[in-house]
Design a protein around this motif. Sequence first.
Motif, PDB file in Angstrom:
ATOM      1  N   HIS A 178       0.849  -1.183   0.000  1.00 21.26           N
ATOM      2  CA  HIS A 178       0.000   0.000   0.000  1.00 21.26           C
ATOM      3  C   HIS A 178       0.888   1.237   0.000  1.00 21.26           C
ATOM      4  CE1 HIS A 178      -3.653   2.319   0.799  1.00 21.26           C
ATOM      5  NE2 HIS A 178      -2.977   2.988   1.726  1.00 21.26           N
ATOM      6  N   GLY A 179       0.504   2.224  -0.788  1.00 17.20           N
ATOM      7  CA  GLY A 179       1.146   3.523  -0.732  1.00 17.20           C
ATOM      8  C   GLY A 179       2.178   3.801  -1.802  1.00 17.20           C
ATOM      9  N   LEU A 180       2.498   2.819  -2.650  1.00 15.65           N
ATOM     10  CA  LEU A 180       3.424   3.019  -3.754  1.00 15.65           C
ATOM     11  C   LEU A 180       2.703   2.845  -5.082  1.00 15.65           C
ATOM     12  CD1 LEU A 180       6.608   1.040  -2.576  1.00 15.65           C
ATOM     13  CD2 LEU A 180       6.027   3.451  -2.174  1.00 15.65           C
ATOM     14  N   VAL A 181       3.143   3.567  -6.082  1.00 20.70           N
ATOM     15  CA  VAL A 181       2.572   3.405  -7.422  1.00 20.70           C
ATOM     16  C   VAL A 181       2.927   2.035  -7.970  1.00 20.70           C
ATOM     17  CG1 VAL A 181       2.575   4.284  -9.796  1.00 20.70           C
ATOM     18  CG2 VAL A 181       2.613   5.888  -7.862  1.00 20.70           C
ATOM     19  N   HIS A 182       4.182   1.625  -7.800  1.00 18.33           N
ATOM     20  CA  HIS A 182       4.639   0.300  -8.215  1.00 18.33           C
ATOM     21  C   HIS A 182       5.381  -0.330  -7.047  1.00 18.33           C
ATOM     22  CE1 HIS A 182       3.528   1.174 -12.320  1.00 18.33           C
ATOM     23  NE2 HIS A 182       4.275   2.262 -12.295  1.00 18.33           N
ATOM     24  N   ASP A 183       4.870  -1.432  -6.568  1.00 15.38           N
ATOM     25  CA  ASP A 183       5.506  -2.120  -5.451  1.00 15.38           C
ATOM     26  C   ASP A 183       6.536  -3.121  -5.973  1.00 15.38           C
ATOM     27  OD1 ASP A 183       5.869  -3.244  -2.742  1.00 15.38           O
ATOM     28  OD2 ASP A 183       3.928  -2.299  -2.334  1.00 15.38           O
ATOM     29  N   ILE A 184       7.264  -3.753  -5.060  1.00 15.67           N
ATOM     30  CA  ILE A 184       8.275  -4.744  -5.423  1.00 15.67           C
ATOM     31  C   ILE A 184       7.595  -5.980  -5.990  1.00 15.67           C
ATOM     32  CG2 ILE A 184      10.115  -6.234  -4.540  1.00 15.67           C
ATOM     33  CD1 ILE A 184      10.498  -4.107  -2.301  1.00 15.67           C
ATOM     34  N   ASP A 185       8.034  -6.422  -7.145  1.00 20.22           N
ATOM     35  CA  ASP A 185       7.472  -7.604  -7.801  1.00 20.22           C
ATOM     36  C   ASP A 185       8.479  -8.747  -7.790  1.00 20.22           C
ATOM     37  OD1 ASP A 185       4.983  -6.471  -8.551  1.00 20.22           O
ATOM     38  OD2 ASP A 185       5.934  -5.457 -10.237  1.00 20.22           O
ATOM     39  N   VAL A 186       7.956  -9.954  -7.683  1.00 24.44           N
ATOM     40  CA  VAL A 186       8.762 -11.167  -7.804  1.00 24.44           C
ATOM     41  C   VAL A 186       8.655 -11.664  -9.242  1.00 24.44           C
ATOM     42  CG1 VAL A 186       9.097 -13.524  -6.960  1.00 24.44           C
ATOM     43  CG2 VAL A 186       8.331 -11.727  -5.391  1.00 24.44           C
ATOM     44  N   ASP A 187       9.789 -11.910  -9.898  1.00 21.68           N
ATOM     45  CA  ASP A 187       9.736 -12.301 -11.302  1.00 21.68           C
ATOM     46  C   ASP A 187       9.405 -13.788 -11.447  1.00 21.68           C
ATOM     47  OD1 ASP A 187      12.080 -13.840 -11.012  1.00 21.68           O
ATOM     48  OD2 ASP A 187      13.374 -12.339 -11.947  1.00 21.68           O
ATOM     49  N   GLU A 188       9.343 -14.259 -12.676  1.00 22.74           N
ATOM     50  CA  GLU A 188       8.908 -15.627 -12.951  1.00 22.74           C
ATOM     51  C   GLU A 188       9.886 -16.675 -12.428  1.00 22.74           C
ATOM     52  OE1 GLU A 188      11.234 -14.128 -16.534  1.00 22.74           O
ATOM     53  OE2 GLU A 188       9.684 -13.357 -15.175  1.00 22.74           O
ATOM     54  N   ASN A 189      11.109 -16.248 -12.087  1.00 21.82           N
ATOM     55  CA  ASN A 189      12.100 -17.163 -11.528  1.00 21.82           C
ATOM     56  C   ASN A 189      12.220 -17.051 -10.012  1.00 21.82           C
ATOM     57  OD1 ASN A 189      12.963 -18.220 -14.097  1.00 21.82           O
ATOM     58  ND2 ASN A 189      13.975 -16.246 -14.439  1.00 21.82           N
ATOM     59  N   GLY A 190      11.323 -16.272  -9.389  1.00 24.26           N
ATOM     60  CA  GLY A 190      11.319 -16.145  -7.946  1.00 24.26           C
ATOM     61  C   GLY A 190      12.303 -15.132  -7.393  1.00 24.26           C
ATOM     62  N   PHE A 191      12.748 -14.171  -8.214  1.00 19.75           N
ATOM     63  CA  PHE A 191      13.724 -13.173  -7.788  1.00 19.75           C
ATOM     64  C   PHE A 191      13.097 -11.785  -7.714  1.00 19.75           C
ATOM     65  CE2 PHE A 191      16.544 -16.561  -8.684  1.00 19.75           C
ATOM     66  CZ  PHE A 191      17.785 -16.273  -8.131  1.00 19.75           C
ATOM     67  N   VAL A 192      13.663 -10.954  -6.832  1.00 18.62           N
ATOM     68  CA  VAL A 192      13.371  -9.525  -6.830  1.00 18.62           C
ATOM     69  C   VAL A 192      14.645  -8.793  -7.216  1.00 18.62           C
ATOM     70  CG1 VAL A 192      11.487  -9.610  -5.175  1.00 18.62           C
ATOM     71  CG2 VAL A 192      13.824  -9.415  -4.336  1.00 18.62           C
ATOM     72  N   HIS A 193      14.474  -7.582  -7.746  1.00 15.45           N
ATOM     73  CA  HIS A 193      15.596  -6.881  -8.366  1.00 15.45           C
ATOM     74  C   HIS A 193      15.836  -5.517  -7.717  1.00 15.45           C
ATOM     75  CE1 HIS A 193      15.894  -9.790 -11.717  1.00 15.45           C
ATOM     76  NE2 HIS A 193      14.612  -9.952 -11.429  1.00 15.45           N
ATOM     77  N   ALA A 194      17.080  -5.064  -7.760  1.00 17.10           N
ATOM     78  CA  ALA A 194      17.461  -3.785  -7.181  1.00 17.10           C
ATOM     79  C   ALA A 194      16.767  -2.635  -7.893  1.00 17.10           C
ATOM     80  CB  ALA A 194      18.976  -3.609  -7.262  1.00 17.10           C
ATOM     81  N   LEU A 195      16.431  -1.593  -7.129  1.00 15.60           N
ATOM     82  CA  LEU A 195      15.901  -0.367  -7.718  1.00 15.60           C
ATOM     83  C   LEU A 195      17.068   0.533  -8.099  1.00 15.60           C
ATOM     84  CD1 LEU A 195      13.570  -1.577  -5.859  1.00 15.60           C
ATOM     85  CD2 LEU A 195      12.647   0.739  -5.845  1.00 15.60           C
ATOM     86  N   ASP A 196      16.915   1.263  -9.197  1.00 18.09           N
ATOM     87  CA  ASP A 196      18.046   1.999  -9.760  1.00 18.09           C
ATOM     88  C   ASP A 196      17.925   3.508  -9.683  1.00 18.09           C
ATOM     89  OD1 ASP A 196      19.433  -0.335 -10.492  1.00 18.09           O
ATOM     90  OD2 ASP A 196      18.250  -0.529 -12.328  1.00 18.09           O
ATOM     91  N   GLU A 197      16.765   4.029  -9.231  1.00 16.49           N
ATOM     92  CA  GLU A 197      16.609   5.472  -9.127  1.00 16.49           C
ATOM     93  C   GLU A 197      17.250   5.978  -7.836  1.00 16.49           C
ATOM     94  OE1 GLU A 197      15.321   7.420 -11.558  1.00 16.49           O
ATOM     95  OE2 GLU A 197      15.329   5.543 -12.697  1.00 16.49           O
ATOM     96  N   PRO A 198      17.578   7.272  -7.758  1.00 15.49           N
ATOM     97  CA  PRO A 198      18.246   7.797  -6.554  1.00 15.49           C
ATOM     98  C   PRO A 198      17.419   7.619  -5.284  1.00 15.49           C
ATOM     99  CG  PRO A 198      18.494   9.334  -8.381  1.00 15.49           C
ATOM    100  CD  PRO A 198      17.525   8.271  -8.833  1.00 15.49           C
ATOM    101  N   GLY A 199      18.130   7.465  -4.169  1.00 12.03           N
ATOM    102  CA  GLY A 199      17.474   7.284  -2.882  1.00 12.03           C
ATOM    103  C   GLY A 199      16.797   5.936  -2.802  1.00 12.03           C
ATOM    104  N   LEU A 200      15.618   5.920  -2.202  1.00 12.24           N
ATOM    105  CA  LEU A 200      14.850   4.677  -2.146  1.00 12.24           C
ATOM    106  C   LEU A 200      14.434   4.222  -3.535  1.00 12.24           C
ATOM    107  CD1 LEU A 200      12.643   5.426   0.983  1.00 12.24           C
ATOM    108  CD2 LEU A 200      14.352   3.608   0.810  1.00 12.24           C
ATOM    109  N   GLY A 201      14.189   5.162  -4.432  1.00 13.93           N
ATOM    110  CA  GLY A 201      13.911   4.816  -5.820  1.00 13.93           C
ATOM    111  C   GLY A 201      12.514   4.328  -6.093  1.00 13.93           C
ATOM    112  N   ALA A 202      11.626   4.395  -5.099  1.00 10.20           N
ATOM    113  CA  ALA A 202      10.243   3.966  -5.275  1.00 10.20           C
ATOM    114  C   ALA A 202       9.355   5.193  -5.494  1.00 10.20           C
ATOM    115  CB  ALA A 202       9.758   3.193  -4.058  1.00 10.20           C
ATOM    116  N   THR A 203       8.308   5.028  -6.288  1.00 12.24           N
ATOM    117  CA  THR A 203       7.383   6.122  -6.553  1.00 12.24           C
ATOM    118  C   THR A 203       6.228   6.066  -5.556  1.00 12.24           C
ATOM    119  OG1 THR A 203       7.923   6.048  -8.913  1.00 12.24           O
ATOM    120  CG2 THR A 203       5.923   7.234  -8.283  1.00 12.24           C
TER     121      THR A 203
END
Length: 370
Positions: free
Chosen positions: A330-355
């Motif tokens: 809740h509270g983010l435009v795009h939350d952390i997603d798990v890909d089809e292989n069961g992995f999550v990936h680093a965010l690349d924008e400055p700071g926390l990098g979440a919208t």
Amino acid sequence: MKIDDVRVTLWKWGDIPPTRYTKTVSSSQSRSTTMGLVTIASDDGLIGHSFLGSALGSGERDAQVLVNALKPMLMGQDPLARERLWQSMMRRTRGTLVRPIGAVDVALWDLAGKAAGVPIHRLIGSFRNEVPAYASSSVLDSPEEYADEAVRLKESGWTAYKIHPPGIPEQDAKICRAVRQAVGDEYRVMLDSTWSYDYPQALRVGKEVEELGFYWYEDPLVEDDIYNYVKLKSQLRIPILATEFPAAGPTSYAPWVTSQATDYLRGDVALKGGLTSCLKTAHLAEAFHMNYEVHHGGNSLNNVANLHLIMAIPNCEYFEVLLPAAAQKHGLVHDIDVDENGFVHALDEPGLGATIDFDLIQSSKIAELK
């Protein structure tokens, strides 16, 4: 550069599905909670954010503590002096909750990453850009429901499944057997008993999950029972994971390490006082060749901070995803997603990098604490 504004915007999160993770802890039965958006601004226009609150508890009290007790310590200070500010705040924990300190620290790391123009994990010193995730169940109604959920997640590509059982030893053992039978011998499964057992119960269940080949055995005893954790660890081969609680800083881990009471250390930015605190503990664990397995952060932006931490350290194997998603994201435009292989990936924008979903927060705003 100086801090010239600290505020918390409170908003309502409604329509939360009722969930339970321990014998006693469940999400709000009113199906709503109060969340807080922490904003720390510097005099040159840089802004850092963090969240307070979760589906399990309102952030309103923590917001009051942050504004009333911590804000006076922060105003006029250098926002990049995170270590000095963290030390100053942690000295106040005898009369201050750890969660608001963690929220301030995360917001300061967000601001620092933006000042440097890099994501937080790169500011710390990146170690990797992806990590496997495991699904962490709520308390379900029957062994069959756990087995069905585990199979469904395995087939969807998840790398591991962790059971939160009802906390009744005989029932918990049945659940573990049902899940192992359903997913097969090779799939990774963990048990988090959420501080539910006394020593004899913990030993019986521990031997059961050891025989079933579970990957780790988490929090079987109450969080301060170091004496019996030492005994339990001496009787079992399965790795034991403890220290999620108490809500305290790095020095609270010392007796666990010196007593050899646990195989892994545990924590997250909310319960342990922010990224600064967790990074110290991860390095402590690394010095003893131990993993620091990062716990779910309680809300979406804390989980983003946790992810940055995991990307910057070598001694954490997994990212935890607590189920169901509707009670956690809740509270983010795009939350952390798990890909089809069961992995999550680093965010690349400055700071926390979440919208952050500022429109959602404004539309559900309750109050502004300054």
